[in-house]
Scaffold this motif. Structure first.
Motif: not given
Length: 521
Positions: A40, A44-45, A47, A400-401, A406
């Motif tokens: 948080k 981060c998101q 992969c 990420g995302g 991200h």
């Protein structure tokens, strides 16, 4: 034992097991919340690009990778996966180990510099140590820092610019090149040349494998070592691929090759230690000891008393000193042989020397030659892939995302692999024709982390200047000696021969046309 004690005995066991279970649950819950906070706080998101259909063990990818290994298409497969996903970072698994593969320069910079201490070499030490022991290429932490401190002084300019040694070995190679237009595999000669020059640089004794071209090498000690070293190095890759399964194979040939390598190098280590002891004794007796010239193994003997330590470091440096230069030259001449226009430009540039042997400074000023080396290292990097193991929970800036834009959370125990081979083919960095060998692109390119021919950060290759100097010298001399070069490769398509470094699977088969004005005929 009293009856009450007998009744209490299982109760104590149950309570102990209960406490252990509660502690385990508490630790897992604490880890979950700690990781959730880290994710948080860093935005981060996950992969979303995943390459494997088997989400538990990644068996499908293991099978596909083994097939690609047999067909010599491992590098091509990684490149195609990135193209198919349309993202530069994707996730997979190696049995129980999570895997992230990235070709993002910012991620690689983070791994190799900004969060260098968050990663280790992983299983590399177990795979490399039977041959290399504990040296600069397969250790982490304080051991690695000590190795680098020990070796760094031996790669200053005065040592890596011994052009006289390069010329001696080049002339031996020149004798093995047909002057009548017959086909020759330059790759084989380049590997002989570089092990000859590397062993002379390191041991003060050359294998002289170029003297034995076409001769019986079965009983020659130097030739036996060179052959064993090649086999032992290839065996490292087998151990890497097999992982823990390697312990179940007998591998008699691999173990014998390692024994031959160690005995050969130990002989020169013993000589160097005796030299140091005699030198110390003479100094102790008040004798003014003068050293005629620099010798790598003598310098190591001055700094380290442990014979095994000296051998380990020598084996580590030999591995790099031989293969990187030979692979670079082989890959570059594979491409140049198909391009008479490039050869003509090199001839025109080298003509400025007026037939003289180049000096170190003159080599550095041959701009188009440098572009050719850079382009070869871009299109066919000699170390096309690498990896690091996360030793703590950490973050990558990208991956990420939905679009990989991200930050990406990397749990402890995740293997992060990066592919210079694929990254060097990104059109957003190298233009709309990244699959074409075009040295002229380097007239304007000023790359940063998107170009990684010799790794980067604290572990950047110590011997890169040695490799580039030798490759530059050999290329310059071949251009001086030969008016033209012609590819004799039947397919004309470069294919990967991937071990610890990468060269041409089909060799570098060419015909060379001598320059009638050259002193050599």
């Amino acid at each position: 034992m009293a009856a009450s004690e007998k009744r209490n005995h299982p109760l104590i066991l149950y309570l102990t097991a209960g406490f252990i279970l509660l502690y385990f649950i508490y630790a897992r819950i604490s880890l979950y919340f700690r990781r959730r906070r880290l994710i948080k706080d860093n935005g981060c998101q996950p992969c979303l690009a995943r390459v494997n259909k088997d989400p538990f063990l990644g068996i499908d990818i293991l099978r596909e990778n083994f097939r690609c290994s047999k067909s010599h298409t491992i590098l091509e497969k990684t490149y195609n996966r990135v193209q198919n996903f349309g993202q530069n970072t994707f996730a997979s698994r190696i049995m129980t180990m999570p895997l992230i593969v990235t070709v993002e320069p910012e991620n690689i910079k983070t791994i190799l510099t900004l969060k260098f201490k968050d990663y280790s070499l992983g299983a590399r030490h177990d795979s490399f140590s039977p041959l290399l022991g504990s040296g600069i290429f397969n250790t982490d932490g304080e051991k690695w820092a000590n190795s680098r401190h020990l070796l760094r002084p031996n790669f200053v300019r005065e040592q890596v610019a011994d052009l006289e040694a390069f010329e001696r070995h080049f002339r031996l190679m020149l004798k093995a090149i047909p002057k009548d237009g017959k086909t020759v595999d330059l790759q084989e000669l380049f590997f002989r040349l570089t092990i000859d020059s590397a062993t002379e640089f390191l041991f003060n004794h050359s294998c002289n494998s170029l003297r034995m071209v076409g001769e019986d090498e079965e009983t020659n000690e130097d030739a036996i070592f060179a052959k064993a070293f090649t086999y032992a190095q290839a065996d490292i890759l087998d151990r890497l691929r097999l992982g823990f399964l390697d312990r179940f194979r007998k591998n008699v040939k691999g173990k014998e090759a390692i024994r031959i390598c160690h005995e050969y190098v130990d002989k020169w280590v013993d000589d160097a230690v005796r030299w140091k002891e005699q030198r110390d004794a003479e100094k102790g007796a008040g004798v003014d000891v003068k050293e005629d010239r620099y010798v790598f193994i003598h310098e190591l003997a001055k700094q380290a008393n442990d014979k095994k330590r000296i051998r380990d470091e020598l084996m580590n440096v030999l591995l790099a000193g031989r293969d990187t230069t030979a692979s670079l030259l082989s890959n570059m001449f594979f491409e140049i042989a198909k391009r008479p226009d490039i050869w003509a430009k090199l001839r025109n540039e080298v003509a400025s020397l007026q037939g003289r042997l180049p000096t170190y400074e003159e080599l550095r000023n041959l701009k188009y030659l440098k572009w050719c080396l850079n382009e070869s290292l871009r299109l066919h990097p000699v170390v096309p892939g690498n990896s690091r193991l996360a030793t703590t929970d950490t973050i990558l800036p990208l991956g990420g995302g939905p679009r990989g834009a991200h930050p990406l959370f990397i749990p402890k125990g995740t293997l992060v692999a990066y592919s210079p081979y694929t990254m060097h083919r990104r059109p957003d960095y190298f233009g709309p024709d990244p699959l074409v060998f075009r040295p002229e692109r380097w007239a304007t390119l000023r790359p940063s982390w998107e170009y990684l021919p010799f790794n980067g950060g604290p572990r950047i290759c110590l011997g890169q200047q040695y490799a580039l100097t030798e490759a530059s010298y050999v290329t310059c001399r071949l251009v001086q000696e030969f008016e033209g070069v012609e590819s004799r490769d039947e397919t004309g398509v470069w294919r990967e021969a991937l071990t610890l470094t990468c060269c041409s699977l089909n060799g570098t088969k060419v015909a060379l046309r001598p320059d009638v004005s050259s002193a050599e005929n």
